[in-house]
Motif scaffolding. Structure first.
Motif, PDB file in Angstrom:
ATOM      1  N   LEU A  66      54.042  27.130  42.717  1.00 43.25           N
ATOM      2  CA  LEU A  66      53.772  28.381  43.433  1.00 43.25           C
ATOM      3  C   LEU A  66      53.594  29.572  42.484  1.00 43.25           C
ATOM      4  N   PHE A  67      54.546  29.811  41.608  1.00 48.33           N
ATOM      5  CA  PHE A  67      54.471  30.957  40.713  1.00 48.33           C
ATOM      6  C   PHE A  67      53.289  30.877  39.747  1.00 48.33           C
ATOM      7  N   PRO A  68      53.087  29.726  39.049  1.00 48.56           N
ATOM      8  CA  PRO A  68      51.904  29.646  38.182  1.00 48.56           C
ATOM      9  C   PRO A  68      50.596  29.768  38.946  1.00 48.56           C
ATOM     10  N   GLY A  69      50.550  29.199  40.166  1.00 42.85           N
ATOM     11  CA  GLY A  69      49.335  29.288  40.971  1.00 42.85           C
ATOM     12  C   GLY A  69      49.036  30.716  41.389  1.00 42.85           C
ATOM     13  N   MET A  70      50.066  31.454  41.790  1.00 44.34           N
ATOM     14  CA  MET A  70      49.869  32.850  42.184  1.00 44.34           C
ATOM     15  C   MET A  70      49.460  33.699  40.993  1.00 44.34           C
ATOM     16  N   LEU A  71      50.086  33.459  39.848  1.00 46.02           N
ATOM     17  CA  LEU A  71      49.713  34.201  38.644  1.00 46.02           C
ATOM     18  C   LEU A  71      48.260  33.940  38.270  1.00 46.02           C
ATOM     19  N   THR A  72      47.833  32.694  38.392  1.00 45.59           N
ATOM     20  CA  THR A  72      46.446  32.347  38.081  1.00 45.59           C
ATOM     21  C   THR A  72      45.477  33.069  39.010  1.00 45.59           C
ATOM     22  N   LEU A  73      45.787  33.093  40.306  1.00 46.74           N
ATOM     23  CA  LEU A  73      44.928  33.787  41.261  1.00 46.74           C
ATOM     24  C   LEU A  73      44.822  35.270  40.939  1.00 46.74           C
ATOM     25  N   CYS A  97      46.410  25.998  43.887  1.00 51.49           N
ATOM     26  CA  CYS A  97      46.024  26.382  42.530  1.00 51.49           C
ATOM     27  C   CYS A  97      47.091  25.952  41.531  1.00 51.49           C
ATOM     28  N   GLY A  98      48.366  26.055  41.937  1.00 47.61           N
ATOM     29  CA  GLY A  98      49.468  25.644  41.078  1.00 47.61           C
ATOM     30  C   GLY A  98      49.427  24.167  40.750  1.00 47.61           C
ATOM     31  N   HIS A  99      49.045  23.345  41.740  1.00 50.87           N
ATOM     32  CA  HIS A  99      48.921  21.906  41.494  1.00 50.87           C
ATOM     33  C   HIS A  99      47.817  21.624  40.474  1.00 50.87           C
ATOM     34  N   ILE A 100      46.722  22.367  40.573  1.00 51.47           N
ATOM     35  CA  ILE A 100      45.621  22.186  39.624  1.00 51.47           C
ATOM     36  C   ILE A 100      46.073  22.568  38.211  1.00 51.47           C
ATOM     37  N   ILE A 101      46.770  23.704  38.114  1.00 44.85           N
ATOM     38  CA  ILE A 101      47.258  24.159  36.813  1.00 44.85           C
ATOM     39  C   ILE A 101      48.277  23.167  36.249  1.00 44.85           C
ATOM     40  N   ALA A 102      49.153  22.654  37.111  1.00 48.50           N
ATOM     41  CA  ALA A 102      50.161  21.689  36.659  1.00 48.50           C
ATOM     42  C   ALA A 102      49.506  20.434  36.100  1.00 48.50           C
ATOM     43  N   ILE A 147      42.631  35.732  37.804  1.00 42.98           N
ATOM     44  CA  ILE A 147      41.214  35.458  38.082  1.00 42.98           C
ATOM     45  C   ILE A 147      40.588  36.600  38.870  1.00 42.98           C
ATOM     46  N   ILE A 148      41.285  37.069  39.906  1.00 46.55           N
ATOM     47  CA  ILE A 148      40.759  38.157  40.731  1.00 46.55           C
ATOM     48  C   ILE A 148      40.625  39.434  39.904  1.00 46.55           C
ATOM     49  N   HIS A 149      41.637  39.719  39.087  1.00 45.94           N
ATOM     50  CA  HIS A 149      41.591  40.933  38.266  1.00 45.94           C
ATOM     51  C   HIS A 149      40.424  40.906  37.291  1.00 45.94           C
ATOM     52  N   ILE A 150      40.219  39.771  36.621  1.00 49.94           N
ATOM     53  CA  ILE A 150      39.124  39.654  35.656  1.00 49.94           C
ATOM     54  C   ILE A 150      37.773  39.725  36.361  1.00 49.94           C
ATOM     55  N   THR A 151      37.676  39.095  37.524  1.00 46.99           N
ATOM     56  CA  THR A 151      36.417  39.069  38.269  1.00 46.99           C
ATOM     57  C   THR A 151      35.956  40.462  38.665  1.00 46.99           C
ATOM     58  N   ARG A 174      55.215  24.922  30.698  1.00 47.89           N
ATOM     59  CA  ARG A 174      53.977  24.209  30.387  1.00 47.89           C
ATOM     60  C   ARG A 174      52.792  24.839  31.120  1.00 47.89           C
ATOM     61  N   ALA A 175      52.987  25.148  32.400  1.00 45.66           N
ATOM     62  CA  ALA A 175      51.917  25.749  33.197  1.00 45.66           C
ATOM     63  C   ALA A 175      51.612  27.173  32.734  1.00 45.66           C
ATOM     64  N   ILE A 176      52.654  27.977  32.502  1.00 49.69           N
ATOM     65  CA  ILE A 176      52.446  29.358  32.059  1.00 49.69           C
ATOM     66  C   ILE A 176      51.802  29.392  30.680  1.00 49.69           C
ATOM     67  N   CYS A 177      52.163  28.420  29.837  1.00 48.31           N
ATOM     68  CA  CYS A 177      51.568  28.339  28.503  1.00 48.31           C
ATOM     69  C   CYS A 177      50.061  28.100  28.594  1.00 48.31           C
ATOM     70  N   LEU A 178      49.648  27.207  29.486  1.00 50.58           N
ATOM     71  CA  LEU A 178      48.211  26.955  29.657  1.00 50.58           C
ATOM     72  C   LEU A 178      47.507  28.207  30.172  1.00 50.58           C
ATOM     73  N   ILE A 179      48.111  28.882  31.150  1.00 55.42           N
ATOM     74  CA  ILE A 179      47.516  30.111  31.694  1.00 55.42           C
ATOM     75  C   ILE A 179      47.360  31.153  30.590  1.00 55.42           C
ATOM     76  N   ALA A 180      48.391  31.306  29.761  1.00 50.72           N
ATOM     77  CA  ALA A 180      48.343  32.276  28.662  1.00 50.72           C
ATOM     78  C   ALA A 180      47.262  31.911  27.657  1.00 50.72           C
TER      79      ALA A 180
END
Length: 291
Positions: free
Chosen positions: A15-22, A72-77, A25-29, A220-226
């Protein structure tokens, strides 16, 4: 033992990594064309995006937001397990191996561990892709990590007495489960059997094990996002190079800070990955029902 439908891993790992990713993505877009690297970190720009420019109805629905974040969190995981964890296991080997084996590795051995074994074109292309995607980590862990002895610290083994005691328990466990004995120098992930045995037969360790899994899954998930966010910043910095204008020192500093954060997150992941494995080994070692 009854389990809740949602565990701590669902929140920290999905949940947390998925929300952070969203959010990223929205901010950059919605960043304006020509935005600087500093704008990627601007709280004002971030708040402006979600208050004034984000006219999406589902954003107002908490339920839809949670579901999308969870997906999204499952995809990131999954991606983090095939990149971050894959890289760590190829470079350092499994924690279950280096905890029980004392090795004096050379600099070239780290490169060979990642690129040379199990050679075929598909694996090579995937490893090159992982290496480039994780460039904020790979260009630090391989050369600087070796020079600063960080790699040696990560892969340090247990003392000889504990190593021999755990090996004895592993052999005894294989006999108890009617399995073939694992070779002492095997690279096989025998720890997976130990993990299930400990979790099912030593209930007192379950909570601690769950916490370690949640922590290393989260890191692991936050590291990939970073890493992916840093890749975007690097590409942005390269594309905005103009010899007619002064160097964006603030942008370079922000990229360097993100590279530092990526490596801290990676080492945090490896730390809890190691602790999770060590917890299972020590639980097996102190368990009375195994001869």
């Amino acid at each position: 033992m009854e389990k809740n439908p949602f565990s701590i891993y669902d929140f920290f790992g999905y949940l947390f990594p998925g929300m952070l990713t969203l959010l990223i993505i929205i901010h950059i877009t919605f960043l304006k064309e020509g935005a600087s690297i500093s704008d990627y970190f601007s709280i004002v720009s971030f708040m402006h995006t979600f208050k004034n420019e984000l006219a999406i109805e589902w954003w107002k629905s908490t339920l839809i937001l949670i579901v999308l974040s969870y997906i999204c969190g499952h995809i990131i995981a999954y991606l983090s397990s095939t990149t971050i964890e894959y890289f760590a296991n190829k470079i350092f080997k499994y924690p279950s191996y280096y905890l029980l084996h004392e090795e004096d590795r050379t600099y070239s051995s780290y490169w060979k561990s990642f690129f040379a074994h199990d050679f075929n074109l598909g694996n090579l292309l995937w490893r090159v892709l992982v290496f480039i995607t994780l460039c904020p980590i790979t260009f630090f862990i391989l050369p600087l990590g070796y020079l600063l002895k960080i790699n040696t610290f990560i892969t340090r083994s247990l003392d000889e007495y504990i190593r021999n005691s755990i090996q004895t328990k592993l052999f005894n466990l294989s006999q108890k489960l009617a399995l073939s004995r694992p070779e002492i120098n095997s690279n096989a992930d025998y720890h997976r059997i130990v993990m299930h045995y400990v979790y099912l037969n030593i209930p007192n360790c379950q909570k601690k094990t769950d916490n370690y899994i949640a922590l290393y899954g989260f890191l692991r998930a936050i590291c990939l996002i970073a890493c992916l966010f840093t890749d975007v910043l690097i590409l942005k910095g390269i594309s905005s190079i103009n010899l007619d204008f002064p160097i964006d020192k603030t942008g370079i500093l922000l990229i360097l800070i993100m590279i530092f954060i990526c490596n801290i997150l990676f080492m945090g992941f490896v730390k809890f990955y190691r602790r999770f494995t060590l917890e299972n080994y020590m639980a097996l070692l102190t368990e009375k029902n195994t001869p």
